[in-house]
Design a protein around this motif. Structure first.
Motif, PDB file in Angstrom:
ATOM      1  N   LEU A 197       0.679  -1.298  -0.002  1.00 28.05           N
ATOM      2  CA  LEU A 197       0.087  -0.090  -0.203  1.00 28.05           C
ATOM      3  C   LEU A 197       0.796   1.306  -0.054  1.00 28.05           C
ATOM      4  O   LEU A 197       0.271   2.264  -0.021  1.00 28.05           O
ATOM      5  N   GLY A 198       2.233   1.089   0.013  1.00 20.49           N
ATOM      6  CA  GLY A 198       2.856   2.296   0.102  1.00 20.49           C
ATOM      7  C   GLY A 198       3.141   2.973   1.311  1.00 20.49           C
ATOM      8  O   GLY A 198       3.207   4.346   1.407  1.00 20.49           O
ATOM      9  N   ALA A 199       2.532   2.402   2.435  1.00 11.14           N
ATOM     10  CA  ALA A 199       2.595   3.038   3.691  1.00 11.14           C
ATOM     11  C   ALA A 199       3.657   2.701   4.795  1.00 11.14           C
ATOM     12  O   ALA A 199       3.599   2.865   6.053  1.00 11.14           O
ATOM     13  N   ALA A 259       2.275  -2.552  -9.881  1.00 10.73           N
ATOM     14  CA  ALA A 259       1.762  -1.892  -8.951  1.00 10.73           C
ATOM     15  C   ALA A 259       2.298  -1.952  -7.425  1.00 10.73           C
ATOM     16  O   ALA A 259       2.592  -1.004  -6.677  1.00 10.73           O
ATOM     17  N   SER A 260       2.860  -3.237  -7.331  1.00  9.03           N
ATOM     18  CA  SER A 260       3.329  -3.351  -6.010  1.00  9.03           C
ATOM     19  C   SER A 260       4.671  -2.719  -5.894  1.00  9.03           C
ATOM     20  O   SER A 260       5.365  -2.353  -4.847  1.00  9.03           O
ATOM     21  N   LEU A 320       1.306   0.747  -4.973  1.00  8.54           N
ATOM     22  CA  LEU A 320      -0.002   1.356  -4.908  1.00  8.54           C
ATOM     23  C   LEU A 320      -0.952  -0.275  -5.245  1.00  8.54           C
ATOM     24  O   LEU A 320      -0.538  -0.940  -5.849  1.00  8.54           O
ATOM     25  N   PRO A 321      -2.261  -0.245  -4.762  1.00  9.26           N
ATOM     26  CA  PRO A 321      -2.834  -1.177  -5.130  1.00  9.26           C
ATOM     27  C   PRO A 321      -3.301  -1.294  -6.528  1.00  9.26           C
ATOM     28  O   PRO A 321      -3.478   0.003  -7.236  1.00  9.26           O
ATOM     29  N   VAL A 322      -3.501  -2.313  -7.330  1.00 10.30           N
ATOM     30  CA  VAL A 322      -3.285  -2.344  -9.045  1.00 10.30           C
ATOM     31  C   VAL A 322      -4.610  -1.561  -9.271  1.00 10.30           C
ATOM     32  O   VAL A 322      -4.669  -0.773 -10.379  1.00 10.30           O
ATOM     33  N   VAL A 323      -5.742  -1.702  -8.406  1.00 10.11           N
ATOM     34  CA  VAL A 323      -6.899  -0.622  -8.936  1.00 10.11           C
ATOM     35  C   VAL A 323      -6.637   0.824  -9.051  1.00 10.11           C
ATOM     36  O   VAL A 323      -7.273   1.582  -9.586  1.00 10.11           O
TER      37      VAL A 323
END
Lengths: 87, 270
Positions: B50-52, B218-219, B223-226
């Motif tokens: 999630l990039g957090a 995305a990972s 970022l989530p792929v959506v």
């Protein structure tokens, strides 16, 4: 030969059939993944009540063939004289 | 009261964390309040996907041990303000999550969010059982491959036996999410088909996510792929699955073989 070649190419049906057979057995044992261990201990406990058993001389084997599962327990009985058990 | 969903599989590496992040983001994008909970103590990764990862101050174990309030430990996503994360602890002590502590946290989240998504660790040990314990719905992530299907079957058995809902005698809602599906290999007969997987597991299908570069990209970006690539096939599959989770009836898009002129040329040249 040619037919065999084409059959070998498609692996998914083999996967599906193997899974179906395997899961039919595993589901029958649901919640008891340790069933074999439990059976072994309980069977041995019953026999030990009457004859001494060397745990190293016990073979337990589970087998599957089609829709039939078998459990075989081989116990080598000690040849000690009876007084050993009585002592 | 929100709905608690466990994303589980038994087998590792099938896409639980990716799917948790993507489904959470897709649900949050509809305006619903979503809490993602990482149960993988010692091997947390949902924060990274999630990039957090640089924003984790307090984690799940800190909340259970009283070192932080739940509100302090929840990380709000920077792009979707309805998406929140409760990170797993990196402690090596697997017993850091207690039965009562997990129950308190999940029930608090259920009261504050529309959806609580529990990302289960692999395996069928304590962590996986805790993750599914308070779930109302189980999403079983399965790859069309023998070991994944077998492990999914084990997990389905546990969802029916070891969850609080099952123990109350209530039926457990369960769905299969097929991930890493390769339509070309399935068409050649070298990958279990969707029908095979559904027939073997006898569960309804919530989505088919094709194997795709965009998931890895995305990972990489955190970022989530959506969010990373909303028009990609996996993003659409997850967004559709999220709508089905919400009870909408969405036609199932079965991935098809992509034909590209250049791809064909390069393959021939190779």
């Amino acid at each position: 030969m040619l037919l065999r070649f084409f059959k070998l190419r498609r692996t998914a049906p083999v996967a599906r059939d193997r899974l179906k057979v395997l899961l039919a057995h595993e589901r029958a044992m649901t919640g008891r993944p340790d069933l074999i261990a439990v059976l072994r201990e309980e069977i041995l406990a019953v026999i030990r009540k009457h004859v001494p058993v060397d745990p190293g001389k016990v073979t337990v084997r589970a087998d599957r063939d089609g829709t039939v599962s078998t459990l075989s327990v081989d116990i080598e009985l000690s040849m000690d004289p009876p007084r050993a058990a009585a002592a | 009261m929100g709905t608690v969903i466990v994303v589980t599989s038994g087998k590792g590496g099938v896409g639980k964390t990716t799917s948790s992040a993507a489904l959470g983001a897709a649900l949050a994008a509809t305006g619903d309040m979503v809490a993602l909970v990482d149960f993988d103590v010692g091997l947390r990764n949902l924060d990274l996907v999630l990039g957090a990862e640089r924003r984790v101050v307090y984690d799940f174990v800190n909340v259970i041990q009283g070192q932080a309030k739940l509100s302090q430990a929840l990380i709000r996503d920077k792009r979707l303000e309805t998406l929140h994360l409760l990170a797993a602890s990196q402690t090596r002590d697997k017993d850091a999550l207690t039965e009562e502590g997990v129950e308190d946290v999940i029930e608090s989240l259920r009261g504050a969010f529309d959806w609580v998504i529990c990302d289960s660790p692999a395996g069928i040990e304590r962590g996986a059982l805790l993750a599914m314990r308070h779930a109302d719905m189980g999403i079983v992530v399965t790859n069309p491959e023998v070991s994944s299907v077998r492990d999914s079957d084990r997990i389905i058995g546990l969802l029916d036996a070891r969850t609080a809902k099952a123990e109350r005698g209530e039926p457990m809602e369960k769905h299969v999410l097929v991930t890493r599906f390769d339509p070309a290999r399935a068409a050649r007969g070298d990958m279990l088909s969707i029908d095979d997987v559904l027939e073997i597991l006898s569960l309804p299908l919530i989505g088919i996510v094709p194997e795709s570069q965009s998931v890895l990209k995305a990972s990489n970006l955190g970022l989530p792929v959506v969010l990373a690539d909303p028009s990609s096939d996996p993003a659409r599959a997850y967004s559709d699955a999220a709508r089905r989770i919400k009870g909408e009836s969405v036609e199932m898009a079965v991935p098809t073989i992509k034909k590209s002129l250049f791809g064909g040329l390069f393959r021939r040249a190779a």
